[in-house]
Enzyme design. Structure first.
Site, short mmCIF file in Angstrom:
data_model
loop_
_atom_site.label_atom_id
_atom_site.label_comp_id
_atom_site.label_asym_id
_atom_site.label_seq_id
_atom_site.Cartn_x
_atom_site.Cartn_y
_atom_site.Cartn_z
N ASP A 1 0.88 -1.16 0.00
CA ASP A 1 0.00 0.00 0.00
C ASP A 1 0.92 1.22 0.00
OD1 ASP A 1 -1.62 2.16 0.60
OD2 ASP A 1 -2.29 1.41 2.55
N LYS B 1 2.88 11.17 -3.40
CA LYS B 1 1.82 10.51 -4.17
C LYS B 1 0.91 11.53 -4.87
CE LYS B 1 -1.72 6.94 -3.44
NZ LYS B 1 -2.24 6.03 -2.41
N GLU C 1 -7.23 0.56 -4.56
CA GLU C 1 -7.26 0.46 -3.09
C GLU C 1 -8.60 -0.08 -2.57
OE1 GLU C 1 -5.97 4.41 -1.98
OE2 GLU C 1 -3.97 4.02 -2.79
N ASP D 1 -12.75 5.60 2.79
CA ASP D 1 -11.32 5.64 3.13
C ASP D 1 -10.91 7.05 3.55
OD1 ASP D 1 -8.55 5.68 3.21
OD2 ASP D 1 -8.27 4.60 1.33
#
Ligand code: ADP
Ligand code: MG
Length: 632
Positions: free
Chosen positions: A24, A87, A187, A217
């Site tokens: 992850d 990211k 994800e 999330d």
């Protein structure tokens, strides 16, 4: 055709038994997990015992690079050389990140082109790919130390909304870290796998109707809500929504604001003393975590008595929670569903440990009113681990260990076309499911260009000369237009038999050209294995050559634009300014002759910094003239 794994040590196609880990790669934290028997398990730091690797990289004066917890303390001490949230920059051009570049403490370079962002640390320029590779390398090393075996194959997760470029950037980062990225998965899909959705045995799958699952999330800096339909091992993302600037950090800030308002600390102290500021920030995060378990927090920090209750915290952050709920509503609307239609809600991300968040999600989906045996809300004990655990499950399926899950046909090697400078632009990554249909838009690089050569390649290397050519054709009859204006869509269509059709079409004029390629499987498994190994072994050099070629392309583009600018605006420029521009041009031309990409980038930056105020002035003038013109 199944996945072809390779053994990096022996340079051979590997047996199925080789370990594949799941990663992850998060905005705030990254994790690595593996399948321990039939249970996915997080690989923890062997000394500290911590699961999370903060996605932070620090570059020290002496050249040392640290990643993770060690790097975290430099966020305040040495912000210019400490990279976080990389990211957010993956696969992005400067224009995409302009609005938030100021919140990042490090330097992002604007070269005024469409090309991907670069980060400047001292005199070196890094791509987000290189920086992410450093995080991946840290995870790889951790896994190797703990599992006592070489790790070369991984599954990496990305947000469901990541586009092709962002996914490809993630693959490249893996390659640069010495990893063979078997698959990139979403994800929310990974998180769903943890609860057994979609991995029913094929017999069960026949009868079972697809399930609608919401994955909520809430991480450190981002919020994502995804609505999935899952059945027979097929995951369909029905809709996604979210806020790329809403997460745990905002909850921390709310606590600091409260302490300021209550005069427990003062703004002046915070600004004046950086290490105090740092201590407060960490204290706020800790406080938040304490309040997930307790009703009250009180502690003395650096001579200040800090207090807050959960009730107060909930009031201060209610608007943040409500915002996420509103976005859940939007996602449902896009999927044309009602809250009651959702059969399971998976909670992911460290911030879903906040009780008020859980409660709000429960209420929104009317969890309490429904008569189901199982709880509707699926919350793993450590929600920040769910995605990595799911990636490990997916990795295990790819390794062939999960006999029940069926694998679909895939492309054995990446397929793409040649772009400026001989670079390979992957359009359909390796291991993509077939049949498949993908497309990408390109444009011309020269004014008045009427033809475009489309050369199709197969392989994993960054330069087409190292890949296998499958064919080429010329799209002609493009109406002459200024460079950058034509919209040329290149589409790759692979049917169930693996036959590839490539189509190029200029959208404005409708001219098009097609070619059919049947030979993409005309390659032995051995050659295929060799190609994969070469791509990982040469990843570093390839990436360097690529970065140099890209810097040169960009430099040439800017030189061309500068000439055009001087010609068009000569009347507006002073003699001195023209001379300066020419000097900068000369410096850049000299740099292009070298093989030093950092030097080229430095000169690009220097030329841009000098020319951009001139360009703005010229633009203002042009607008003024145009307005004058209108009045007449
Ligand atoms: P990302 O996916 O963005 O990398 P994570 O899922 O690791 O992030 O979530 C990190 C966030 O979770 C941080 O803001 C952290 O403070 C928060 N967090 C972790 N544990 C808790 C807790 N017990 N209570 C509240 N928030 C928490
Ligand atoms: Mg995450």
């Amino acid at each position: 055709m199944a996945i072809i794994p390779i053994n990096m040590q022996e340079g051979k196609i590997a047996q199925n038994s080789e370990m594949i880990v799941g990663i992850d790669l998060g905005t705030t934290n990254s994790l690595v997990a593996y399948m321990n028997g039939d249970q996915p398990q997080i690989i923890k730091d062997p000394i500290q015992g911590t699961a999370l690797v903060p996605s932070i990289i620090h570059f020290a004066e002496n050249g040392d690079v640290t990643v993770g917890n060690e790097a975290k303390k430099y966020l305040i001490e040495d912000p210019k050389n400490t990279i976080f949230s990389v990211k957010r920059l993956m696969g992005k051009a400067f224009g995409d990140v302009q609005s938030f570049k100021n919140i990042l403490g490090y330097q992002i370079i604007d070269d005024d082109t469409e090309s991907l962002v670069k980060i400047r640390v001292k005199d070196k320029f890094y791509s987000p790919i290189e920086l992410s590779a450093l995080i991946l390398k840290e995870l790889k090393e951790r896994a190797e130390t703990v599992l006592q075996t070489e790790i070369s194959k991984v599954v990496i997760t990305v947000p469901a909304y990541f586009n092709d470029t962002q996914r490809q950037a993630t693959r490249d980062a893996g390659k640069l870290a010495g990893l063979d990225v078997l698959r990139i998965i979403n994800e929310p899909t990974a998180a769903s796998l943890v609860y057994g959705f979609g991995v029913e045995s094929p017999e069960d799958a026949e009868q079972e109707a697809p399930k609608k699952v919401a994955v909520y999330d809430l991480g450190g800096g981002t919020f994502d809500i995804s609505i999935l339909e899952i059945g027979s091992g097929i995951y369909e993302v029905l809709s996604t929504n979210g806020d790329t600037f809403l997460g745990g950090d905002d909850f921390d800030r709310a606590i600091i604001d409260y302490w300021l308002a209550q005069k427990m600390i003062s703004e002046t102290d915070l600004v004046a003393d950086k290490s105090f500021g740092q201590a407060i920030r960490l204290a706020a995060e800790k406080t938040k975590k304490v309040l997930s378990e307790n009703d009250f927090f009180s502690q003395e920090i650096s001579g200040h008595q800090l207090r807050i209750s959960r009730k107060q915290f909930n009031e201060l952050t209610q608007h943040l929670v409500q915002k996420t709920i509103q976005l859940c509503g939007n996602a449902l609307k896009d999927a044309k569903l009602e809250p009651q239609d959702i059969e399971a809600i998976v909670l992911v991300g460290g911030s879903t440990r906040i009780p008020a968040v859980k409660q709000a999600v429960n209420d929104f989906f009317h969890a309490a009113d429904r008569k189901t045996a199982d709880s509707l809300l699926k919350d793993y004990i450590n929600p920040d681990e769910t995605v990595a655990l799911g990636a490990a499950i997916q990795a295990d399926i790819l390794a062939g260990n999960n006999k029940d899950a069926l694998l679909l046909d895939i492309t054995p090697l990446s397929l793409g076309i040649e772009t400026v400078g001989g670079l390979m632009d992957v359009i359909l990554p390796r291991n993509s499911k077939i049949p498949a249909k993908v497309g990408r838009e390109y444009t011309t690089s020269v004014d008045g260009q009427t033809k475009l050569k489309v050369a199709i390649y197969q392989g994993e290397r960054q330069l087409v000369r190292d890949n296998r050519k499958l064919g080429e054709f010329i799209l002609s009859g493009i109406p002459p237009m200024p460079a950058g204006l034509p919209k040329i869509e290149i589409g790759f269509i692979i049917d169930a038999d693996g036959v590839l059709n490539v189509r190029a079409r200029e959208k404005r004029s409708g001219v098009e050209q097609t070619v059919t390629i049947r030979s993409q499987y005309g390659i032995s498994e051995e050659d295929m294995g060799k190609m994969l190994i070469d791509s990982v072994r040469n990843a570093k050099e390839d990436m360097q050559v690529k970065a140099l070629l890209e810097a040169r392309n960009e430099a040439n583009h800017i030189l061309y634009a500068t000439d055009k600018f001087i010609n068009q605006n000569i009347a507006l420029l002073s003699k001195h300014e023209v001379e300066q521009l020419l000097t900068h041009k000369k410096e850049l031309q000299k740099a292009i002759q070298s093989t030093d990409k950092d030097l080229i980038n430095t000169q690009i930056q220097a030329l841009n910094e000098f020319s951009s105020p001139l360009a703005h002035r010229a633009m203002d003038k042009t607008i003024l003239e145009a307005m004058k013109g209108k009045k007449v």
